[in-house]
Design an enzyme around this catalytic site. Structure first.
Site, short mmCIF file in Angstrom:
data_model
loop_
_atom_site.label_atom_id
_atom_site.label_comp_id
_atom_site.label_asym_id
_atom_site.label_seq_id
_atom_site.Cartn_x
_atom_site.Cartn_y
_atom_site.Cartn_z
N ASP A 26 6.67 33.55 -22.99
CA ASP A 26 7.35 32.48 -22.26
C ASP A 26 6.45 31.25 -22.16
OD1 ASP A 26 8.72 30.87 -20.47
OD2 ASP A 26 9.13 32.44 -19.04
N HIS A 219 9.56 29.78 -11.37
CA HIS A 219 8.88 28.60 -11.93
C HIS A 219 8.45 27.71 -10.78
CE1 HIS A 219 10.21 28.52 -16.43
NE2 HIS A 219 10.03 29.76 -16.02
N CYS A 250 10.73 25.79 -20.02
CA CYS A 250 11.83 26.30 -20.81
C CYS A 250 12.23 25.18 -21.75
CB CYS A 250 13.00 26.72 -19.93
SG CYS A 250 14.47 27.14 -20.91
ZN ZN Z 1 9.73 31.27 -17.36
#
Ligand code: ZN
Length: 315
Positions: A26, A219, A250
């Site tokens: 990620d 986040h 993202c």
């Molecule tokens: Zn994330």
């Protein structure tokens, strides 16, 4: 429940909180440059040495879609296998699942979303499409003794549709639960959640699927991630995602930056009496090493401030 409690010297019970490290996938996925395979492998090795035991290491999506993850097989091939470490591969479809199995992933993470707008932008599919992919692949994973888990993205708010109803998340989670995920994650993909909302959503989801362990993914986009994590563990969610250095946002969500930093989370948890099994000082060193590799600062606070000050030891 997946949570286990250990005992500490003083006889007090330490609640265990498990951190799933998502930085190598990620995190690195939203970096502008591509990290060379050997550096990814070194990063993962350093994270294991610091005590991380579940690490999202690769994404088995089309290399053209996410060039940062084009070396998924090479990363997996280079990682030393350990019985106590789960290497998680992100999988969106059958092709990705087959690749993850061949590469030796012991756990797969799939993703759905709470809104169609986000699912379309993120995965090029409707929520229904992603649910059907989960329903196809989860049984295949179980049959191969691979741990399938699934994340509901934008569960706390969507960049395109705004507020997300709790009933909508509960509906999706209830459907995911029929395929027996080892865990369901609620993700604040764009960093809009606040602690009270975390408490309410976790309570509603737990009431709907009391037998499924929950995980939360926060986040720090609006500086609420550590507070949200505290709300989550206080509500009985004992598995949390985090990214070393706080890297990663993202790529499909406008202005969504910053996974909660693993070291910031570990500091808060350990000072609050939760056991993570992670060596904070060693983890801070990993964040600083990562900072040096990328050539610009990482967003975390602890990599700058360090841990709790040590008392000077008399000679
Ligand atoms: Zn994330």
């Amino acid at each position: 429940m997946s949570a286990s409690a250990g005992t500490e010297g003083g006889g007090s019970i330490m609640q265990r909180v498990e951190i799933v490290e998502v930085g190598p996938r990620d995190g690195l996925q939203s970096e502008p440059e591509v990290m060379p395979t050997e550096l990814k492998v070194e990063l993962i090795g350093r994270l294991v040495a610091a005590g991380l035991r579940r690490i999202e290491v690769a994404s088995f999506v089309h290399p053209k879609r996410v060039p940062q993850m084009a070396d998924a097989e090479a990363v997996m091939a280079a990682l030393p296998r350990r019985a106590d470490v789960q290497y998680i591969g992100l999988v969106l479809n059958r092709r990705g699942f087959d690749r993850a199995v061949a590469a030796g992933c012991t756990e797969i993470g799939m993703v759905t979303a709470a809104t169609d707008s986000f699912a379309q932008r993120n995965q090029g599919a409707s929520v229904e499409d992603t649910l059907q992919a989960w329903e196809e692949i989860a049984p295949l994973a179980h049959a191969r003794s691979i741990r399938p888990q699934v994340t509901v993205s934008v569960a706390f708010g969507c960049p395109f549709e705004g507020e997300v109803a709790v009933t909508r998340v509960v509906e999706i989670v209830s459907r995911l639960a029929t395929m027996e995920p080892v865990e369901i994650a609620l993700a604040d993909t764009i960093g809009v959640a606040v602690p009270m909302q975390v408490t309410r959503l976790v309570e509603a989801v737990r009431a709907a699927v009391p037998h499924i362990p929950l995980r939360c993914h926060f986040h720090n986009t609006r500086n609420t991630a550590v507070a949200n994590a505290y709300a989550a563990v206080s509500a009985g969610v004992y598995t949390l995602d985090a990214s070393v250095g706080g890297i990663g946002g993202c790529p499909f969500a406008p202005n969504a930056t910053g996974n909660v930093a693993t070291e910031d989370l570990v500091y808060m948890l350990s000072r609050s009496g939760y056991e993570t099994g992670i060596d904070l000082e060693q983890l801070i060193e990993v964040a600083r090493w990562l900072e040096a590799q990328r050539g610009r600062p990482v967003p975390s606070m602890l990599s700058k401030a360090g841990g709790f000050p040590k008392r000077a030891v008399a000679a």
